[in-house]
Structure formats: structure tokens, C-alpha cells
Design an enzyme around this catalytic site. Structure first.
Site, PDB file in Angstrom:
ATOM      1  CB  CYS A 159       5.992  -5.094   6.856  1.00 22.40           C
ATOM      2  SG  CYS A 159       6.252  -4.704   8.601  1.00 22.40           S
TER       3      CYS A 159
ATOM      4  CG  HIS B  69       5.113  -0.675   7.286  1.00 24.64           C
ATOM      5  ND1 HIS B  69       4.521  -1.912   7.263  1.00 24.64           N
ATOM      6  CD2 HIS B  69       5.164  -0.251   5.998  1.00 24.64           C
ATOM      7  CE1 HIS B  69       4.208  -2.228   6.019  1.00 24.64           C
ATOM      8  NE2 HIS B  69       4.586  -1.233   5.229  1.00 24.64           N
TER       9      HIS B  69
ATOM     10  CG  HIS C 175       4.682  -1.768   1.697  1.00 25.33           C
ATOM     11  ND1 HIS C 175       3.885  -1.169   2.630  1.00 25.33           N
ATOM     12  CD2 HIS C 175       4.186  -1.376   0.497  1.00 25.33           C
ATOM     13  CE1 HIS C 175       2.959  -0.436   2.024  1.00 25.33           C
ATOM     14  NE2 HIS C 175       3.123  -0.546   0.741  1.00 25.33           N
TER      15      HIS C 175
END
Length: 160
Positions: free
Chosen positions: A65, A117, A129
Site C-alpha cells: 500500500c 493501511h 489500494h
């Protein structure tokens, strides 16, 4: 199930933002910033279906990410961000969810830690993502229960 999204690290908690995403009048400081934000979105979309790799920052080998975000930002702006979601959060400006614009960053608590994240906001409640689950860069909705309950905030490179 998706607990493996924790690959990006974290920092102290930030209160989750709520609201009608993208409804404010926050603008970009300059036309150049708006063009860069649009290009960030386009570059992120170009990475769809790229493979996932923990620690990855190379589309050919795979991305995680923060690697995806730092790669896109450097390509578009020349600014080198850390390869760590928590550190990226620390280097960007907090905004409320209703101030989000395409090219901003969204952060999630996926491992018991905020900023574990992240992704790039596209507008209309969607983001790109690089999750470890299902192994590819993909498009998601912030309205999915998994993400809406783990959303820890939004940040931007642009504006005031």
C-alpha cells in the site's frame, strides 16, 4: 480474513472522520496542485491489477500500500515519501472526510493500529489500494463494511 492488510505500519490513534465524503468546498492552492492531484489519480488507476508484494515499490515485482502511494507521488510530483503508511500520514496534512478530493490519501486500521493501511482517494467514495488479500492493486468503496469500520482518517499533500 483481511487481517493481512497490516503490512504498512502505524502511529498513535487519530479519531476517525465521518461525514458526506467530498462535499466541502476545499480547493487546491494552485492549478498546478489540482493537475498533480488529477495525475495521481490517473497513475493510481494505471496500477490496477498490479501484483501485491510486501515491501514492494516496483510495479514489475509487486507493490504494497505505501509503496504504491510513494511510487505514484514521486512519479507525479518528484516528492519522495517514505515507504511506510504511518510516516506518510505524519508528513501530510489531516483533513476531514467531507474535505476529501481526488488525489488525497485514505487511512485504515487493519491490524489494531491506525495508519496500518492506506490508499489513494478517487472521488465518489472510491479509492485505489494495494491489499495483500487477493494479491492485486484494486478499486474499493469506502462504504464497504470492512473499510467503513476501519477508516481512521484522510490526509492530503495539497491545499493550505
Amino acid at each position: 480474513m483481511l487481517a493481512t492488510l497490516a503490512a504498512c505500519s502505524s502511529v498513535p490513534a487519530e479519531k476517525p472522520q465521518t461525514g458526506s465524503r467530498g462535499s466541502s468546498s476545499r480547493g487546491y492552492a494552485t492549478p498546478e496542485q489540482q493537475a498533480q492531484a488529477n495525475e495521481i489519480v490517473m497513475q493510481a488507476m494505471a496500477l490496477l491489477d498490479t501484483g501485491y508484494r510486501f515491501g514492494g515499490r516496483n510495479p514489475e515485482a509487486g507493490l504494497d500500500c505505501s509503496g504504491m502511494v510513494s511510487l505514484v507521488v514521486e512519479k507525479v510530483t518528484g516528492r519522495r515519501l517514505p515507504h511506510n503508511a504511518a510516516q506518510i500520514a505524519a508528513q501530510t496534512r489531516q483533513i476531514s472526510a467531507d474535505e476529501m478530493r481526488p488525489g488525497d490519501f485514505v487511512f485504515f486500521n487493519t491490524s489494531g493500529k491506525p495508519f496500518s493501511h492506506m490508499g489513494i482517494y478517487l472521488g465518489d467514495g472510491r479509492f485505489v489500494h494495494a491489499p495483500s488479500s487477493r494479491g492485486k492493486v484494486r478499486l474499493e468503496s469506502l462504504d464497504l463494511a470492512y473499510f467503513s469500520t476501519r477508516f481512521t482518517g484522510a490526509r492530503t499533500l495539497f491545499g493550505d
